[in-house]
Design a protein around this motif. Structure first.
Motif, PDB file in Angstrom:
ATOM      1  N   ALA A  22       1.216   1.722   9.610  1.00 24.06           N
ATOM      2  CA  ALA A  22      -0.119   2.112   9.162  1.00 24.06           C
ATOM      3  C   ALA A  22      -0.257   3.631   9.150  1.00 24.06           C
ATOM      4  O   ALA A  22      -0.814   4.197   8.198  1.00 24.06           O
ATOM      5  CB  ALA A  22      -1.184   1.478  10.056  1.00 24.06           C
ATOM      6  N   ALA A  23       0.237   4.283  10.177  1.00 20.93           N
ATOM      7  CA  ALA A  23       0.166   5.747  10.221  1.00 20.93           C
ATOM      8  C   ALA A  23       0.955   6.361   9.067  1.00 20.93           C
ATOM      9  O   ALA A  23       0.513   7.338   8.452  1.00 20.93           O
ATOM     10  CB  ALA A  23       0.699   6.264  11.562  1.00 20.93           C
ATOM     11  N   GLU A  24       2.099   5.777   8.727  1.00 21.07           N
ATOM     12  CA  GLU A  24       2.918   6.294   7.626  1.00 21.07           C
ATOM     13  C   GLU A  24       2.213   6.104   6.284  1.00 21.07           C
ATOM     14  O   GLU A  24       2.194   7.022   5.453  1.00 21.07           O
ATOM     15  CB  GLU A  24       4.276   5.591   7.613  1.00 21.07           C
ATOM     16  N   VAL A  25       1.627   4.937   6.071  1.00 26.13           N
ATOM     17  CA  VAL A  25       0.887   4.710   4.821  1.00 26.13           C
ATOM     18  C   VAL A  25      -0.292   5.671   4.740  1.00 26.13           C
ATOM     19  O   VAL A  25      -0.557   6.249   3.683  1.00 26.13           O
ATOM     20  CB  VAL A  25       0.414   3.244   4.695  1.00 26.13           C
ATOM     21  N   ASP A  26      -0.987   5.865   5.848  1.00 20.80           N
ATOM     22  CA  ASP A  26      -2.114   6.788   5.848  1.00 20.80           C
ATOM     23  C   ASP A  26      -1.650   8.210   5.529  1.00 20.80           C
ATOM     24  O   ASP A  26      -2.290   8.916   4.750  1.00 20.80           O
ATOM     25  CB  ASP A  26      -2.836   6.738   7.197  1.00 20.80           C
ATOM     26  N   LEU A  27      -0.530   8.604   6.076  1.00 21.92           N
ATOM     27  CA  LEU A  27       0.024   9.934   5.809  1.00 21.92           C
ATOM     28  C   LEU A  27       0.428  10.078   4.343  1.00 21.92           C
ATOM     29  O   LEU A  27       0.066  11.046   3.677  1.00 21.92           O
ATOM     30  CB  LEU A  27       1.233  10.186   6.714  1.00 21.92           C
ATOM     31  N   LEU A  28       1.177   9.093   3.837  1.00 22.20           N
ATOM     32  CA  LEU A  28       1.663   9.163   2.461  1.00 22.20           C
ATOM     33  C   LEU A  28       0.544   9.050   1.428  1.00 22.20           C
ATOM     34  O   LEU A  28       0.704   9.487   0.289  1.00 22.20           O
ATOM     35  CB  LEU A  28       2.711   8.080   2.208  1.00 22.20           C
ATOM     36  N   SER A  29      -0.573   8.463   1.823  1.00 22.79           N
ATOM     37  CA  SER A  29      -1.702   8.311   0.895  1.00 22.79           C
ATOM     38  C   SER A  29      -2.758   9.395   1.098  1.00 22.79           C
ATOM     39  O   SER A  29      -3.853   9.287   0.538  1.00 22.79           O
ATOM     40  CB  SER A  29      -2.331   6.926   1.069  1.00 22.79           C
ATOM     41  N   SER A  30      -2.464  10.390   1.890  1.00 25.40           N
ATOM     42  CA  SER A  30      -3.426  11.469   2.192  1.00 25.40           C
ATOM     43  C   SER A  30      -4.709  10.933   2.819  1.00 25.40           C
ATOM     44  O   SER A  30      -5.813  11.303   2.435  1.00 25.40           O
ATOM     45  CB  SER A  30      -3.732  12.281   0.933  1.00 25.40           C
ATOM     46  N   GLY A  31      -4.553  10.006   3.757  1.00 20.51           N
ATOM     47  CA  GLY A  31      -5.708   9.503   4.507  1.00 20.51           C
ATOM     48  C   GLY A  31      -6.500   8.412   3.829  1.00 20.51           C
ATOM     49  O   GLY A  31      -7.663   8.214   4.157  1.00 20.51           O
ATOM     50  N   ARG A  32      -5.881   7.673   2.911  1.00 16.58           N
ATOM     51  CA  ARG A  32      -6.631   6.664   2.156  1.00 16.58           C
ATOM     52  C   ARG A  32      -6.532   5.255   2.742  1.00 16.58           C
ATOM     53  O   ARG A  32      -7.063   4.308   2.161  1.00 16.58           O
ATOM     54  CB  ARG A  32      -6.178   6.637   0.697  1.00 16.58           C
ATOM     55  N   GLN A  77      -4.021   8.064  -6.825  1.00 18.88           N
ATOM     56  CA  GLN A  77      -4.411   9.342  -6.228  1.00 18.88           C
ATOM     57  C   GLN A  77      -5.645   9.279  -5.338  1.00 18.88           C
ATOM     58  O   GLN A  77      -5.741  10.023  -4.376  1.00 18.88           O
ATOM     59  CB  GLN A  77      -4.682  10.377  -7.340  1.00 18.88           C
ATOM     60  N   THR A  78      -6.602   8.419  -5.674  1.00 24.22           N
ATOM     61  CA  THR A  78      -7.890   8.478  -4.988  1.00 24.22           C
ATOM     62  C   THR A  78      -8.354   7.160  -4.384  1.00 24.22           C
ATOM     63  O   THR A  78      -9.152   7.174  -3.449  1.00 24.22           O
ATOM     64  CB  THR A  78      -8.997   8.946  -5.963  1.00 24.22           C
ATOM     65  N   VAL A  79      -7.917   6.052  -4.909  1.00 25.82           N
ATOM     66  CA  VAL A  79      -8.431   4.760  -4.455  1.00 25.82           C
ATOM     67  C   VAL A  79      -8.013   4.512  -2.999  1.00 25.82           C
ATOM     68  O   VAL A  79      -6.881   4.769  -2.598  1.00 25.82           O
ATOM     69  CB  VAL A  79      -7.977   3.608  -5.392  1.00 25.82           C
ATOM     70  N   GLU A  80      -8.997   4.050  -2.204  1.00 24.93           N
ATOM     71  CA  GLU A  80      -8.735   3.759  -0.800  1.00 24.93           C
ATOM     72  C   GLU A  80      -7.991   2.429  -0.698  1.00 24.93           C
ATOM     73  O   GLU A  80      -8.241   1.498  -1.471  1.00 24.93           O
ATOM     74  CB  GLU A  80     -10.062   3.691  -0.041  1.00 24.93           C
ATOM     75  N   LEU A  81      -7.092   2.332   0.259  1.00 27.44           N
ATOM     76  CA  LEU A  81      -6.253   1.150   0.456  1.00 27.44           C
ATOM     77  C   LEU A  81      -6.721   0.467   1.741  1.00 27.44           C
ATOM     78  O   LEU A  81      -6.597   1.024   2.828  1.00 27.44           O
ATOM     79  CB  LEU A  81      -4.788   1.581   0.544  1.00 27.44           C
ATOM     80  N   PHE A 129       0.816  -1.207   0.000  1.00 28.68           N
ATOM     81  CA  PHE A 129       0.000   0.000   0.000  1.00 28.68           C
ATOM     82  C   PHE A 129       0.852   1.261   0.000  1.00 28.68           C
ATOM     83  O   PHE A 129       0.453   2.288  -0.550  1.00 28.68           O
ATOM     84  CB  PHE A 129      -0.976  -0.002   1.168  1.00 28.68           C
ATOM     85  N   GLY A 130       2.039   1.209   0.605  1.00 30.62           N
ATOM     86  CA  GLY A 130       2.951   2.346   0.507  1.00 30.62           C
ATOM     87  C   GLY A 130       3.326   2.602  -0.937  1.00 30.62           C
ATOM     88  O   GLY A 130       3.379   3.752  -1.398  1.00 30.62           O
ATOM     89  N   TYR A 131       3.561   1.516  -1.675  1.00 30.56           N
ATOM     90  CA  TYR A 131       3.873   1.612  -3.100  1.00 30.56           C
ATOM     91  C   TYR A 131       2.664   2.136  -3.879  1.00 30.56           C
ATOM     92  O   TYR A 131       2.778   3.066  -4.681  1.00 30.56           O
ATOM     93  CB  TYR A 131       4.312   0.243  -3.615  1.00 30.56           C
ATOM     94  N   LEU A 132       1.491   1.556  -3.635  1.00 32.73           N
ATOM     95  CA  LEU A 132       0.288   1.985  -4.350  1.00 32.73           C
ATOM     96  C   LEU A 132      -0.094   3.426  -4.016  1.00 32.73           C
ATOM     97  O   LEU A 132      -0.646   4.129  -4.864  1.00 32.73           O
ATOM     98  CB  LEU A 132      -0.880   1.041  -4.051  1.00 32.73           C
ATOM     99  N   ALA A 133       0.219   3.876  -2.813  1.00 35.54           N
ATOM    100  CA  ALA A 133      -0.065   5.267  -2.445  1.00 35.54           C
ATOM    101  C   ALA A 133       0.688   6.223  -3.357  1.00 35.54           C
ATOM    102  O   ALA A 133       0.195   7.305  -3.667  1.00 35.54           O
ATOM    103  CB  ALA A 133       0.326   5.522  -0.991  1.00 35.54           C
ATOM    104  N   ALA A 134       1.869   5.801  -3.817  1.00 36.02           N
ATOM    105  CA  ALA A 134       2.692   6.665  -4.668  1.00 36.02           C
ATOM    106  C   ALA A 134       2.246   6.656  -6.126  1.00 36.02           C
ATOM    107  O   ALA A 134       2.539   7.606  -6.857  1.00 36.02           O
ATOM    108  CB  ALA A 134       4.157   6.238  -4.581  1.00 36.02           C
ATOM    109  N   VAL A 135       1.546   5.617  -6.542  1.00 38.02           N
ATOM    110  CA  VAL A 135       1.199   5.509  -7.966  1.00 38.02           C
ATOM    111  C   VAL A 135      -0.293   5.682  -8.232  1.00 38.02           C
ATOM    112  O   VAL A 135      -0.747   5.525  -9.356  1.00 38.02           O
ATOM    113  CB  VAL A 135       1.712   4.169  -8.569  1.00 38.02           C
TER     114      VAL A 135
END
Length: 134
Positions: free
Chosen positions: A99-109, A76-80, A68-74
Motif C-alpha cells: 500500500a505504501a508503494e502504491v501510494d508513493l508511485l501514485s503521488s498519494g492517490r 494522473q489524477t484519479v484516486e485509487l 492500482f500499481g498499474y493504474l498509477a502508471a497510466v
C-alpha cells in the motif's frame, strides 16, 4: 461532492488493455476515484452447493493493490480506493508495504480500507478458520 466509480471486477476479465482504457476514461470523465473490491478466491459451486453469489472460483477478480500499481502508471489524477482488503488472508506487513508503494508511485492517490471479511469459503480455501481468533 466527490463522485467516483466502482471497478467492474467481473466484467473486464483481467484484460490489461481494458483496465488501462477504463482507468483513463474514468479520469477523462472527471470522476474523483475508482473503487475496487477484494476477493482472494471464489467458492467452487461443485463443492459449495447452493452458492448463489455474483462470483465464484471461475470469476476473474483483479488484486486491487497490484492493479492500482498499474493504474498509477497510466493515470494522473484519479484516486485509487480499495473497498475492504481482507487483511486476515494476507501478511499484514506485506500489505502495508504494498500500500505504501502504491501510494508513493501514485503521488498519494491511494485510499486503503481493510477489514476481516465476511466469506467463510475464502478462509476455508486458505486453510484457516473463519471463526478462529486472530
Amino acid at each position: 461532492m466527490r463522485v467516483g466509480v466502482t471497478y467492474p471486477q467481473t466484467e473486464l476479465g483481467g484484460d490489461p488493455g481494458a483496465i488501462r482504457a477504463y482507468g483513463q476514461r474514468v479520469e477523462e470523465l472527471g470522476y474523483t476515484h475508482i473503487l475496487a473490491y477484494d476477493h482472494v478466491v471464489g467458492a467452487d459451486p461443485e463443492v459449495h452447493t447452493g452458492w448463489d453469489r455474483a462470483y465464484d472460483v471461475h470469476t476473474t477478480f483483479s488484486e486491487p493493490l497490484v492493479m492500482f500499481g498499474y493504474l498509477a502508471a497510466v493515470t494522473q489524477t484519479v484516486e485509487l480506493v480499495t473497498g475492504v482488503i481482507i487483511l486476515p488472508q494476507r501478511q499484514t506487513v506485506l500489505v502495508a508495504k504494498q500500500a505504501a508503494e502504491v501510494d508513493l508511485l501514485s503521488s498519494g492517490r491511494l485510499r486503503l480500507g481493510v477489514g476481516v471479511g465476511w466469506n467463510a469459503v475464502e478462509f476455508e480455501a486458505l486453510r484457516t478458520g473463519f471463526h478462529q481468533p486472530r
